[in-house]
Design a protein around this motif. Structure first.
Motif, short mmCIF file in Angstrom:
data_model
loop_
_atom_site.label_atom_id
_atom_site.label_comp_id
_atom_site.label_asym_id
_atom_site.label_seq_id
_atom_site.Cartn_x
_atom_site.Cartn_y
_atom_site.Cartn_z
N ALA A 235 42.85 96.97 -4.78
CA ALA A 235 42.56 97.27 -6.27
C ALA A 235 42.13 98.71 -6.06
N GLY A 236 42.34 99.21 -7.34
CA GLY A 236 41.82 100.32 -7.87
C GLY A 236 42.71 101.38 -7.49
N ALA A 237 42.47 102.92 -7.78
CA ALA A 237 43.33 103.97 -7.79
C ALA A 237 43.94 104.10 -6.07
N LEU B 180 28.05 104.30 2.01
CA LEU B 180 27.85 105.26 1.02
C LEU B 180 26.73 105.08 -0.03
N GLY B 181 26.18 103.71 -0.23
CA GLY B 181 25.25 103.15 -1.19
C GLY B 181 25.84 103.26 -2.63
N LEU B 182 27.11 102.90 -2.51
CA LEU B 182 28.00 102.86 -3.86
C LEU B 182 27.18 101.56 -4.92
N THR B 183 27.11 101.91 -6.23
CA THR B 183 26.65 100.78 -6.79
C THR B 183 27.73 100.15 -7.88
N ASP B 184 28.91 100.80 -7.89
CA ASP B 184 29.93 100.44 -8.91
C ASP B 184 31.29 100.75 -8.25
N PHE B 185 32.38 100.25 -9.14
CA PHE B 185 33.46 100.49 -8.67
C PHE B 185 34.05 101.55 -9.88
N SER B 186 33.37 102.49 -10.19
CA SER B 186 33.79 103.39 -11.23
C SER B 186 34.70 104.49 -10.52
N PRO B 187 35.51 105.23 -11.27
CA PRO B 187 36.56 106.24 -10.43
C PRO B 187 35.71 107.16 -9.51
N ALA B 188 34.52 107.67 -9.87
CA ALA B 188 33.59 108.36 -8.73
C ALA B 188 33.57 107.65 -7.65
N SER B 189 33.14 106.50 -7.85
CA SER B 189 32.88 105.37 -6.32
C SER B 189 34.14 105.30 -5.87
#
Length: 221
Positions: A131-133, A148-157
């Motif tokens: 899923a995702g780009a 990376l401590g990512l907090t969402d599935f946003s484009p930046a993440s």
């Protein structure tokens, strides 16, 4: 008290202290957004900060940005208005970007042809959660998220996760230096659309990937 009783009492005290420590860490973590393990193992938090810093620094590089654009082209996600919301086979458009759709439960994945399952070393009827780009499957995403401590599935993440995977494969220096064929060879096992991936899915030609890289502003050595 016998030696055995003393040892047992000491063991119980140790376990009790560990439980209290973990509970205290859980409470503190809730207050500042960290994880309990950061307080029990502070080196883990330091390692994550280093990963975050190196990844963020790499994302400001022109060739890195062009390589990410090339990956989106190779994976076919750039054919949609929002490549960051694409699920495997265009079977679903992600609505909830708070996490990977296979984590939130929004999408359970798509069944793959048996030939592709075999190419990936899996049995018949396997399911892809790509899923995702960058078509990240659930386990790979969870690793990136943790590192990376990512907090969402946003484009930046998603961008950060892709850069982390490039770095993990030892290809980031090649990307930044414009050694495109070397970089692609190193990350081919990460993205099935790249030449040499060997997963039984259609693979892009190097010439087409070079064109996509150049169109995105990449400069080859």
């Amino acid at each position: 008290m016998t030696r055995i009783a003393v040892a047992a009492a000491a063991a119980l005290a140790f376990v009790g202290a560990a439980i209290v420590t973990r509970r205290a860490a859980d409470v503190q973590a809730q207050d500042d957004g960290a994880t309990a393990l950061d307080y029990i193992n502070p080196l883990g938090a330091i390692e994550r900060q280093v990963e975050q810093f190196q990844t963020e620094a790499a994302m400001h590089d022109n060739n890195t940005a062009a390589f990410l654009s090339m990956l989106r082209s190779a994976e076919g996600t750039d054919r949609r208005a929002d490549p960051y919301r694409v699920c495997y086979g265009y079977a679903h458009t992600i609505e909830d970007m708070s996490d990977h759709p296979a984590v939130t439960g929004e999408w359970r994945g798509a069944k793959l042809p048996d030939a592709i399952c075999s190419g990936a070393g899996l049995g018949p009827g396997c399911v892809s959660t790509a899923a995702g780009a960058y078509q990240l499957i659930r386990p790979t995403w969870l690793e990136c998220k943790r590192k990376l401590g990512l907090t969402d599935f946003s484009p930046a993440s998603q961008d950060a996760a892709a850069v982390y995977l490039i770095r993990r494969r030892g290809a980031l220096e090649d990307v930044q230096a414009g050694r495109l064929s070397d970089a692609i060879a190193k990350v081919a096992k990460e993205w099935a659309s790249l030449p040499g991936a060997g997963y039984g899915q259609p693979e892009r030609r190097l010439a087409g990937l070079s064109d996509a890289f150049a169109r995105a502003g990449g400069v080859m050595a």
